[in-house]
Motif scaffolding. Structure first.
Motif: not given
Ligand code: ADP
Ligand code: MG
Length: 353
Positions: A13, A18, A39-44
């Motif tokens: 991003f 991420v 915030g480590c990137g799991k959901t992404t």
């Molecule tokens: P987790 O699920 O491990 O808590 P995420 O995958 O949700 O983490 O997010 C990882 C990082 O990516 C976070 O710092 C979040 O703020 C950032 N992030 C997630 N989605 C977006 C987006 N659409 N645009 C910018 N940053 C994002």
């Protein structure tokens, strides 16, 4: 065969990666947990697998199909995957039954088949007597089971779960972990399970991928990850470990706080600065000097708290290292007391990273 394979998967991003060059293979029928702090990137990573996001680099393969790359991303509905979101996303105006069969109706499956599949899934998720209720009339755990039933009834090749238990209270969360594992043993879908909760991962997973800042720090069975952490991050994040810093004397000994400690784990080179992990409950604390001085270190008690089932000590070694120690309740040693710590060699794990 619905194995899922990530190859050099990257999502940026802006300039921030991420998900950073992640490679991981999940065999058909395996349940792999992505475990790591917020915030480590799991959901992404999960959204990339589901096809809701396009990778910046790298590829995702399902069986022998390439489903995601920079050039081409197959849409979610063509991936034979079911994803369960943190919020369940049930339709409030539909009954439990209507919620569960919605996906089959969309696929124009005939009524008799739907009825047959519904009966099986209601039984497996123990929802038979709740079938005619609305989501608003269900507890959190029951809603969770509806979300699971709805995901399973379409017989996906791959099941994706994002912190599925985080909205439940502690008791129910514990019960549902076993429930999810039981359903997995019954249906054997290739599953990616995202959580920040260590014990949830230990209960459900065949393999745990510990994530830190967009990368997989360590991949292993729950026993591997718990007993043989390889990095300082994993040692601290998984279970309560102290991390001490010393200098290698030879390939199995380090100097630490005026003592020599025998350690296991990473192979050492003399003179090398070395990080060693040891769990809070693996350190023995005594007022008298132990007869065998092997792996014994002097320290001073700086704090002592009675916790009912255990005592929680904070001690400081002569080099200024603070260690936390959990002991049985018999030993009550007041603050300021000089004590001896014994760190059993087989519990002192030298880390390679
Ligand atoms: P987790 O699920 O491990 O808590 P995420 O995958 O949700 O983490 O997010 C990882 C990082 O990516 C976070 O710092 C979040 O703020 C950032 N992030 C997630 N989605 C977006 C987006 N659409 N645009 C910018 N940053 C994002
Ligand atoms: Mg998340």
């Amino acid at each position: 065969m619905a194995s899922v394979e990530l190859r050099g998967l990257t999502k940026r991003f802006g300039s921030l990666a991420v998900v950073d060059n992640v490679s991981l293979r999940i065999d058909h029928g395996q349940l792999v947990c992505l475990l790591g702090p917020s915030g480590c990137g799991k959901t992404t990573t999960l959204r990339l697998i589901a096809g809701f996001l396009e990778p910046s680099d790298g590829e995702i393969h399902v069986g022998d199909r390439l489903v995601s790359s920079k050039a081409k991303t197959l849409p979610p509905e063509q991936r034979k995957m079911s994803m369960i979101f943190q919020s369940y996303a049930l339709w409030p105006h539909m009954t439990v039954t209507e919620n569960i069969v919605y996906g089959l109706r969309l696929r124009k499956i005939d009524r008799a088949t739907i009825a047959r599949k519904l009966e099986v899934i209601l039984k497996a998720t123990k929802l038979e007597i709740l079938a005619q209720r609305y989501p608003g009339e269900l507890s959190g755990g029951q809603q969770q089971r509806v979300a699971l039933a709805r995901a399973l009834i379409v017989e996906p090749e791959t099941l994706l779960l994002d912190e599925p238990l985080s909205n439940l209270d502690a008791n129910l969360r514990e019960e549902m972990r076993f429930e999810i594992r039981r359903l997995h043993d019954e249906y054997r879908y290739t599953t990616v399970y995202v959580t920040h909760d260590q014990s949830e991962a230990m209960t459900t997973a065949d393999l745990i991928a510990v994530m830190n800042a967009g990368k997989i720090d360590q991949l292993g069975t729950p026993e591997d990850i718990y007993d043989r952490p390889q990095s300082e991050f994993v040692a601290r994040f998984i279970g309560a470990s102290n991390v001490i810093k010393g200098t290698a004397r030879d390939d199995t000994h380090i100097s630490f706080a005026g003592a020599t400690l025998q350690v296991v784990g990473a192979k050492l080179a003399p003179g090398q600065s070395t990080v060693v992990a040891i769990r809070q409950h693996d350190i023995q604390l005594s007022i008298q000097a132990p007869q065998n001085r092997q792996n014994a270190v002097k320290a001073t008690v700086t704090r002592q708290v009675f916790l009912g089932a255990s005592r929680d000590y904070m001690v400081e070694t002569p080099d200024g290292t603070t260690l936390r120690i959990v002991t049985s309740t018999e030993t009550a040693v007041p603050r300021g007391t000089e004590v001896w710590l014994t760190l059993p060699p087989e519990r002192c794990r030298a880390l390679s990273r």
